[in-house]
Design a protein around this motif. Sequence first.
Motif, PDB file in Angstrom:
ATOM      1  N   UNK A 155    -130.318 -54.763 -49.384  1.00  0.00           N
ATOM      2  CA  UNK A 155    -130.170 -53.911 -48.215  1.00  0.00           C
ATOM      3  C   UNK A 155    -130.747 -52.543 -48.509  1.00  0.00           C
ATOM      4  N   UNK A 156    -131.544 -52.005 -47.607  1.00  0.00           N
ATOM      5  CA  UNK A 156    -132.107 -50.675 -47.768  1.00  0.00           C
ATOM      6  C   UNK A 156    -131.011 -49.631 -47.610  1.00  0.00           C
ATOM      7  N   UNK A 157    -130.931 -48.690 -48.522  1.00  0.00           N
ATOM      8  CA  UNK A 157    -129.887 -47.672 -48.491  1.00  0.00           C
ATOM      9  C   UNK A 157    -130.159 -46.650 -47.402  1.00  0.00           C
ATOM     10  N   UNK A 158    -129.129 -46.288 -46.659  1.00  0.00           N
ATOM     11  CA  UNK A 158    -129.216 -45.237 -45.654  1.00  0.00           C
ATOM     12  C   UNK A 158    -128.783 -43.923 -46.304  1.00  0.00           C
ATOM     13  N   UNK A 159    -129.678 -42.936 -46.293  1.00  0.00           N
ATOM     14  CA  UNK A 159    -129.377 -41.644 -46.886  1.00  0.00           C
ATOM     15  C   UNK A 159    -128.982 -40.664 -45.793  1.00  0.00           C
ATOM     16  N   UNK A 160    -127.943 -39.878 -46.047  1.00  0.00           N
ATOM     17  CA  UNK A 160    -127.483 -38.856 -45.111  1.00  0.00           C
ATOM     18  C   UNK A 160    -128.049 -37.513 -45.567  1.00  0.00           C
ATOM     19  N   UNK A 161    -128.668 -36.789 -44.653  1.00  0.00           N
ATOM     20  CA  UNK A 161    -129.433 -35.585 -45.002  1.00  0.00           C
ATOM     21  C   UNK A 161    -128.844 -34.367 -44.293  1.00  0.00           C
ATOM     22  N   UNK A 162    -128.441 -33.372 -45.062  1.00  0.00           N
ATOM     23  CA  UNK A 162    -127.896 -32.130 -44.515  1.00  0.00           C
ATOM     24  C   UNK A 162    -128.440 -30.945 -45.306  1.00  0.00           C
ATOM     25  N   UNK A 163    -129.668 -30.510 -45.020  1.00  0.00           N
ATOM     26  CA  UNK A 163    -130.289 -29.423 -45.792  1.00  0.00           C
ATOM     27  C   UNK A 163    -129.504 -28.121 -45.681  1.00  0.00           C
ATOM     28  N   UNK A 164    -129.507 -27.356 -46.759  1.00  0.00           N
ATOM     29  CA  UNK A 164    -128.839 -26.054 -46.751  1.00  0.00           C
ATOM     30  C   UNK A 164    -129.598 -25.024 -45.922  1.00  0.00           C
ATOM     31  N   UNK A 165    -130.828 -25.334 -45.542  1.00  0.00           N
ATOM     32  CA  UNK A 165    -131.655 -24.378 -44.798  1.00  0.00           C
ATOM     33  C   UNK A 165    -131.307 -24.298 -43.317  1.00  0.00           C
ATOM     34  N   UNK A 166    -130.399 -25.171 -42.841  1.00  0.00           N
ATOM     35  CA  UNK A 166    -129.944 -25.108 -41.450  1.00  0.00           C
ATOM     36  C   UNK A 166    -128.424 -24.999 -41.450  1.00  0.00           C
ATOM     37  N   UNK A 167    -127.823 -24.463 -40.367  1.00  0.00           N
ATOM     38  CA  UNK A 167    -126.367 -24.336 -40.330  1.00  0.00           C
ATOM     39  C   UNK A 167    -125.680 -25.676 -40.565  1.00  0.00           C
ATOM     40  N   UNK A 168    -124.544 -25.637 -41.243  1.00  0.00           N
ATOM     41  CA  UNK A 168    -123.810 -26.860 -41.546  1.00  0.00           C
ATOM     42  C   UNK A 168    -123.300 -27.524 -40.274  1.00  0.00           C
ATOM     43  N   UNK A 169    -123.138 -28.836 -40.328  1.00  0.00           N
ATOM     44  CA  UNK A 169    -122.565 -29.565 -39.193  1.00  0.00           C
ATOM     45  C   UNK A 169    -121.049 -29.386 -39.194  1.00  0.00           C
ATOM     46  N   UNK A 170    -120.414 -29.956 -38.186  1.00  0.00           N
ATOM     47  CA  UNK A 170    -118.944 -29.884 -38.113  1.00  0.00           C
ATOM     48  C   UNK A 170    -118.280 -31.006 -38.894  1.00  0.00           C
ATOM     49  N   UNK A 171    -119.063 -31.774 -39.632  1.00  0.00           N
ATOM     50  CA  UNK A 171    -118.518 -32.855 -40.435  1.00  0.00           C
ATOM     51  C   UNK A 171    -118.438 -34.179 -39.715  1.00  0.00           C
ATOM     52  N   UNK A 172    -118.757 -34.196 -38.431  1.00  0.00           N
ATOM     53  CA  UNK A 172    -118.675 -35.421 -37.642  1.00  0.00           C
ATOM     54  C   UNK A 172    -120.024 -36.128 -37.515  1.00  0.00           C
ATOM     55  N   UNK A 173    -121.073 -35.530 -38.041  1.00  0.00           N
ATOM     56  CA  UNK A 173    -122.397 -36.138 -38.016  1.00  0.00           C
ATOM     57  C   UNK A 173    -123.241 -35.516 -39.119  1.00  0.00           C
ATOM     58  N   UNK A 174    -124.370 -36.122 -39.425  1.00  0.00           N
ATOM     59  CA  UNK A 174    -125.341 -35.552 -40.353  1.00  0.00           C
ATOM     60  C   UNK A 174    -126.545 -35.065 -39.567  1.00  0.00           C
ATOM     61  N   UNK A 175    -127.222 -34.057 -40.105  1.00  0.00           N
ATOM     62  CA  UNK A 175    -128.401 -33.551 -39.417  1.00  0.00           C
ATOM     63  C   UNK A 175    -129.489 -34.613 -39.301  1.00  0.00           C
ATOM     64  N   UNK A 176    -129.550 -35.511 -40.293  1.00  0.00           N
ATOM     65  CA  UNK A 176    -130.556 -36.570 -40.248  1.00  0.00           C
ATOM     66  C   UNK A 176    -130.102 -37.717 -41.136  1.00  0.00           C
ATOM     67  N   UNK A 177    -130.704 -38.862 -40.916  1.00  0.00           N
ATOM     68  CA  UNK A 177    -130.554 -39.998 -41.820  1.00  0.00           C
ATOM     69  C   UNK A 177    -131.938 -40.513 -42.152  1.00  0.00           C
ATOM     70  N   UNK A 178    -132.032 -41.172 -43.291  1.00  0.00           N
ATOM     71  CA  UNK A 178    -133.321 -41.717 -43.705  1.00  0.00           C
ATOM     72  C   UNK A 178    -133.152 -43.145 -44.194  1.00  0.00           C
ATOM     73  N   UNK A 179    -134.027 -44.005 -43.747  1.00  0.00           N
ATOM     74  CA  UNK A 179    -134.088 -45.384 -44.211  1.00  0.00           C
ATOM     75  C   UNK A 179    -135.536 -45.646 -44.620  1.00  0.00           C
ATOM     76  N   UNK A 180    -135.771 -45.853 -45.914  1.00  0.00           N
ATOM     77  CA  UNK A 180    -137.140 -46.047 -46.370  1.00  0.00           C
ATOM     78  C   UNK A 180    -137.968 -44.807 -46.085  1.00  0.00           C
ATOM     79  N   UNK A 181    -139.047 -44.984 -45.321  1.00  0.00           N
ATOM     80  CA  UNK A 181    -139.916 -43.842 -45.012  1.00  0.00           C
ATOM     81  C   UNK A 181    -139.739 -43.342 -43.590  1.00  0.00           C
TER      82      UNK A 181
END
Length: 423
Positions: free
Chosen positions: A290-316
């Motif tokens: 199974x391809x791993x789903x990565x959760x992405x929350x860069x420090x360069x943008x304001x933090x989320x409220x913890x209920x979502x991630x700014x982005x997700x990545x699967x493969x490319x």
Amino acid sequence: MIAFLGLGRMGVLMARRLVDAGHTVTTWNRTPRTVLGARAAGSPADAVAGAELVITMLSDPAAVREVLEQAAPALRDGTLVVEMSTIGPEAVAGLRDRLPAGIGLVDAPVLGSVGPAREGALTVLAGGPAGDVARCREVLEVFGQVRELGGLGAGAAMKVAVMSAVVPSQVLLAETVAYGEAIGVKAGALLEVLGVTPLGALAERVRPAVEGGRAERRYGLGLAAKDLALAAHPVQTLAAAAWRRLDGAIAAGLGGDDLTAVFQHVGHAEPSGSAETPDGAGTSGGVRARTRVEKINPASVPATNGLYSHATRVGDLVFVSGQVALDDAGNVIGEDDMAAQAERVMESLARILADQGCTFDDVTHIRTFLTDMSRLAEYGTVRKRYITGEPPASTTVEVSRLFRPGLLIEVEVTAAVPAATVL
């Protein structure tokens, strides 16, 4: 007067050296921070007003572009901007296009970490017109040895080229230590033997991490990954592999640690028999993993409220959540100002994409939600400044309201990571 924009771990030490050298310095940082003897400005424009020299020391290309756009109206004709962040030659060329013709530009990223920054022992890699480099050379020498490398962008190009060797070599050493332990070679003994080879200095640098200690944060792991993304090129297959290894460490929460934290990450990584293959598919005994789903929350943008991630990545593929115009405290930016809100949204998208080695050229689809379709043209004017090439697939819809009163626009994108940055 010198304006210094960006007071991170390196920037604050460099600004302090300028003050100690007798220069009149005004500083600005996104999160207010002071340097003894320097005036702290409330905005980039306030900081550069009246300055003869403006130095930027920021996190990534998007941050540099945003800050200089805020500062531009206050720059006086003849001011020289010295860009000392690590942003790559293409971003430097983009800055030249955005700055007024009467503003000079030199790119001068540095080699070295917090110790050399404190001691004035950095290596400054300067690129730009000879006259402009001469104007700022005395100031740059406050930070360390200056190497003049050629025209505009030459310093930025040298920096990413050097880091594309330095960072992968440390990742390789981490994998070598993990491999050695797997076949019964003790890490300490391995480092001692490596100490008499050309890798000796690097082996000594990583010893605290290998011995289980927490290394001083001299070169952040997240920044190292950003630098490798900037060095993306078809010939850089080893750098791309190292970048993916660091990307996994960031997903494991190590992005804010020193680069040597990769040793702990490699030591706890999955066995190679179940690792991802270059096309994103994993194999283990012939079974597709199974391809791993990565959760992405860069420090360069304001933090989320913890209920979502700014982005997700699967493969490319990168899927970026809807971005809105909120500041770090969660307040709406630009009440009833579509242009201001659109600017904030597009800048946030640019930062998230840059974190994964992407630009708007890599966007496959953009979806926009507007509370008033009659204001589409205001948004379009801003969007055209960011999406300058062949446009991606696009969907724009009108909605009755967004999740926070006062918000006029929300935009989400999907992007494909350039092949050169994918393992």
